[in-house]
Design a protein around this motif. Structure first.
Motif, PDB file in Angstrom:
ATOM      1  N   ALA A   1      21.643  49.722 -14.048  1.00 40.26           N
ATOM      2  CA  ALA A   1      21.733  48.260 -14.054  1.00 40.26           C
ATOM      3  C   ALA A   1      22.079  47.830 -12.641  1.00 40.26           C
ATOM      4  N   THR A   2      21.423  46.763 -12.161  1.00 40.54           N
ATOM      5  CA  THR A   2      21.681  46.272 -10.803  1.00 40.54           C
ATOM      6  C   THR A   2      21.886  44.773 -10.814  1.00 40.54           C
ATOM      7  N   TYR A   3      22.553  44.288  -9.773  1.00 38.72           N
ATOM      8  CA  TYR A   3      22.643  42.850  -9.544  1.00 38.72           C
ATOM      9  C   TYR A   3      22.414  42.616  -8.062  1.00 38.72           C
ATOM     10  N   PRO A   4      21.563  41.661  -7.718  1.00 38.68           N
ATOM     11  CA  PRO A   4      20.635  40.980  -8.610  1.00 38.68           C
ATOM     12  C   PRO A   4      19.588  41.956  -9.138  1.00 38.68           C
ATOM     13  N   SER A   5      19.099  41.645 -10.327  1.00 39.12           N
ATOM     14  CA  SER A   5      18.170  42.563 -10.980  1.00 39.12           C
ATOM     15  C   SER A   5      16.712  42.271 -10.658  1.00 39.12           C
ATOM     16  N   SER A   6      16.447  41.165 -10.013  1.00 37.95           N
ATOM     17  CA  SER A   6      15.076  40.791  -9.687  1.00 37.95           C
ATOM     18  C   SER A   6      14.539  41.652  -8.548  1.00 37.95           C
ATOM     19  N   TYR A   7      13.295  42.066  -8.693  1.00 34.92           N
ATOM     20  CA  TYR A   7      12.659  42.835  -7.626  1.00 34.92           C
ATOM     21  C   TYR A   7      12.362  41.946  -6.420  1.00 34.92           C
ATOM     22  N   LYS A   8      12.459  40.658  -6.602  1.00 35.11           N
ATOM     23  CA  LYS A   8      12.221  39.723  -5.494  1.00 35.11           C
ATOM     24  C   LYS A   8      13.412  39.698  -4.549  1.00 35.11           C
ATOM     25  N   GLU A   9      14.566  40.177  -5.031  1.00 32.07           N
ATOM     26  CA  GLU A   9      15.777  40.231  -4.208  1.00 32.07           C
ATOM     27  C   GLU A   9      15.913  41.649  -3.649  1.00 32.07           C
TER      28      GLU A   9
END
Length: 193
Positions: free
Chosen positions: A50-58
């Motif tokens: 799990a990551t934050y931010p989870s978006s691949y755009k970030e």
């Protein structure tokens, strides 16, 4: 006669090439068979992240948790993660949480780095523990002296039961909330940066 001699030499050369090619093919087949890799079966508690931010755009992450996902499979949560006892927070190796910059973890400052993540489940709150000893199998060799931070997070119940333990992040003011869910229990802790 010279023609037959050239023809014979040509046939011998073709036969040598065929023999060499056949030998090469047989050697490759035998070598491939004897050196084939054997893989164990699938892990019953697969690894997840799990990551934050989870978006691949970030492209720049703030936090990442790598953990294994145990499943209830008809067992009770209290059997697998008993209240009041240090739990490895997943299955197999203790999860590792990486902060890519300094953060405030549940109200306490934590330097950027990688830590083992343990929890102590409870009915009204869960204790979240960051420990400096990495690569630990479960909580069997857990050493309280290596704790970097211990903080309390809230716990609630949800009508929906999760068979597989899960970790996720939700965006919150100034950071994110780390969520852990298993069975009907939902533990959460704020992380700000």
């Amino acid at each position: 006669m010279e023609y037959y001699l050239v023809l014979a030499k040509s046939k011998i050369k073709i036969m040598k090439n065929l023999l060499t090619l056949t030998t090469l093919i047989i050697t490759m087949v035998c070598f491939t068979e004897t050196n084939a890799q054997k893989f164990d079966g699938l892990d019953k508690s697969p690894m997840d992240m799990a990551t934050y931010p989870s978006s691949y755009k970030e492209p720049v992450k703030v936090v990442r948790v790598t953990y294994s996902r145990p499943q209830l499979k008809g067992r009770s949560l209290s059997q697998l993660a008993p209240n009041g006892k240090v739990w490895r927070t997943g299955a197999n190796e203790a999860p590792e949480i990486t902060f890519y910059k300094d953060v405030n973890f549940g109200g306490k400052p934590v330097k950027a780095g990688t830590y083992a993540l343990f929890t102590i489940p409870g009915e009204k709150e869960w204790t979240f523990i960051l420990n400096s000893n990495l690569n630990q199998w479960g909580a069997y060799s857990y050493d309280k002296a290596a704790d970097v931070v211990r903080v309390n997070g809230s716990v609630s119940t949800n009508g929906e039961s999760l068979d597989a333990f899960s970790i996720a992040f939700d965006e919150a003011n100034g950071g994110a909330t780390m969520l852990m869910g298993w069975d009907k229990a939902r533990a959460s802790l704020p992380i700000t940066f």
